[in-house]
Design a protein around this motif. Structure first.
Motif, PDB file in Angstrom:
ATOM      1  N   CYS A  29      42.294  39.407  38.549  1.00 27.22           N
ATOM      2  CA  CYS A  29      41.451  38.930  39.648  1.00 27.22           C
ATOM      3  C   CYS A  29      41.988  37.624  40.215  1.00 27.22           C
ATOM      4  O   CYS A  29      42.038  37.432  41.438  1.00 27.22           O
ATOM      5  N   VAL A  30      42.390  36.708  39.345  1.00 30.73           N
ATOM      6  CA  VAL A  30      42.941  35.433  39.798  1.00 30.73           C
ATOM      7  C   VAL A  30      44.212  35.658  40.614  1.00 30.73           C
ATOM      8  O   VAL A  30      44.461  34.978  41.617  1.00 30.73           O
ATOM      9  N   LEU A  64      34.078  33.815  31.837  1.00 32.74           N
ATOM     10  CA  LEU A  64      34.886  33.070  32.809  1.00 32.74           C
ATOM     11  C   LEU A  64      35.163  31.650  32.331  1.00 32.74           C
ATOM     12  O   LEU A  64      36.262  31.131  32.507  1.00 32.74           O
ATOM     13  N   VAL A 102      36.899  37.384  45.023  1.00 32.66           N
ATOM     14  CA  VAL A 102      36.845  38.662  44.310  1.00 32.66           C
ATOM     15  C   VAL A 102      35.465  38.756  43.685  1.00 32.66           C
ATOM     16  O   VAL A 102      35.013  37.819  43.013  1.00 32.66           O
ATOM     17  N   SER A 130      32.715  41.474  41.535  1.00 32.25           N
ATOM     18  CA  SER A 130      32.445  42.727  40.840  1.00 32.25           C
ATOM     19  C   SER A 130      30.999  42.696  40.374  1.00 32.25           C
ATOM     20  O   SER A 130      30.605  41.806  39.609  1.00 32.25           O
ATOM     21  N   LEU A 159      36.232  33.847  41.798  1.00 32.34           N
ATOM     22  CA  LEU A 159      35.871  35.123  41.191  1.00 32.34           C
ATOM     23  C   LEU A 159      34.381  35.096  40.888  1.00 32.34           C
ATOM     24  O   LEU A 159      33.904  34.196  40.186  1.00 32.34           O
ATOM     25  N   ARG A 211      41.568  41.604  32.899  1.00 32.15           N
ATOM     26  CA  ARG A 211      40.733  41.607  34.101  1.00 32.15           C
ATOM     27  C   ARG A 211      40.638  40.240  34.777  1.00 32.15           C
ATOM     28  O   ARG A 211      40.718  40.167  36.018  1.00 32.15           O
ATOM     29  N   VAL A 212      40.459  39.169  34.027  1.00 34.08           N
ATOM     30  CA  VAL A 212      40.319  37.855  34.659  1.00 34.08           C
ATOM     31  C   VAL A 212      41.611  37.468  35.363  1.00 34.08           C
ATOM     32  O   VAL A 212      41.609  37.059  36.531  1.00 34.08           O
ATOM     33  N   PHE A 214      32.282  44.785  36.169  1.00 31.86           N
ATOM     34  CA  PHE A 214      33.362  44.011  35.563  1.00 31.86           C
ATOM     35  C   PHE A 214      33.584  44.410  34.105  1.00 31.86           C
ATOM     36  O   PHE A 214      34.718  44.407  33.611  1.00 31.86           O
ATOM     37  N   LEU A 265      43.731  36.153  44.330  1.00 34.19           N
ATOM     38  CA  LEU A 265      43.052  35.093  45.061  1.00 34.19           C
ATOM     39  C   LEU A 265      44.042  34.163  45.755  1.00 34.19           C
ATOM     40  O   LEU A 265      45.101  33.830  45.211  1.00 34.19           O
TER      41      LEU A 265
END
Length: 259
Positions: free
Chosen positions: A121-122, A179, A103, A105, A131, A117-118, A109, A125
């Motif tokens: 995204c995970v 992150l 993923v 961005s 990410l 958001r994190v 982001f 996956l």
């Protein structure tokens, strides 16, 4: 203006956005390939009109792009008919769980909901996926005297002297996406890329016109600001050099060894 409203401004003139927004350094994608492998299945969030997409398509990476603006998505699909383009808000999109290797961005982001958001995204996956967040920072350098002098234009015509007081590239902290602090990655890798881009007075005013904060100004504010900026650049020789810092942050899943 709220985050929700500001992020809607980019699609107001999709052709302008496509024309003026810079792409990303090729070495950024070289580094990304070394970290995630040579042929990942990619989900790109907030691609705009393809400023990062182009490099991934050139490498033959299969890309699915989720773009909030229908107008930006139309330009993106026209430029890259081989990719899948989905018009949706990633914050509320029905996630295809475990479907992607990567993923990414790029300069988008920060427009996503910071509370979710994190993890969202995970969730999309595959085991061992990654990410990648690319951030863009306006930093000191280039036509340094212009960026000192233009402060007066912003003080006269706006409530936010946004062009002044630019930090040095070295002073921009790593991991602006947070992150590392999320605790969901086995490793987080950082890379930094500094470069200068040159603009004529007209090109630079068009670039400013693509920024959400500038688009949120009143017509009177914008006209005054842009006339002031244009005159300042012309007086300085007709061109301005702007220094950019792109930062790449890559969160790698716990069971994913570095390539």
């Amino acid at each position: 203006m709220s985050r929700e409203k500001l992020r809607q401004t980019f699609g107001e003139d999709a052709e302008l956005y496509d024309r003026v927004r810079p792409t990303y350094p090729p070495e950024l994608f070289d580094d990304l390939a070394r970290l995630v492998g040579d042929h990942p299945k990619v989900l790109e969030i907030g691609p705009g009109t393809g400023q990062a997409t182009a490099a991934m398509v050139a490498r033959g990476w299969p890309v699915t792009a989720v773009e909030l603006s229908g107008d930006l998505a139309t330009v993106l699909q026209r430029k890259f008919p081989e990719i899948e383009v989905i018009v949706a808000d990633f914050d509320t999109w029905d996630l295809p769980v475990g479907a992607f290797d990567l993923v990414i961005s790029a300069t988008a982001f920060h427009w996503l909901d910071p509370a979710t958001r994190v993890q969202r995204c995970v969730d999309v996956l595959r085991p061992g996926g990654a990410l990648a967040v690319v951030s863009t920072h306006h930093v000191a350098g280039g036509s340094e005297q212009y960026f000192v002098d233009v402060q007066d234009c912003y003080e006269r015509f706006t409530d936010d002297p946004a062009e002044g007081g630019l930090p040095s590239a070295d002073d921009v902290p790593e991991d602006s996406a947070g992150l590392g602090a999320s605790g969901v990655f086995g490793a987080v890798e950082f890379r930094r890329y500094v470069r200068d881009l040159d603009y004529s007075a007209g090109e630079y005013v068009e670039l400013l016109s693509s920024y959400s904060g500038h688009r949120a100004l009143t017509t009177k504010q914008r006209d005054g600001l842009y006339d002031c900026v244009r005159a300042l650049i012309e007086e300085g020789g007709g061109s301005v050099t702007k220094c950019y810092l792109n930062q790449l942050s890559v969160g790698i899943s716990l069971n994913q060894p570095l390539a």
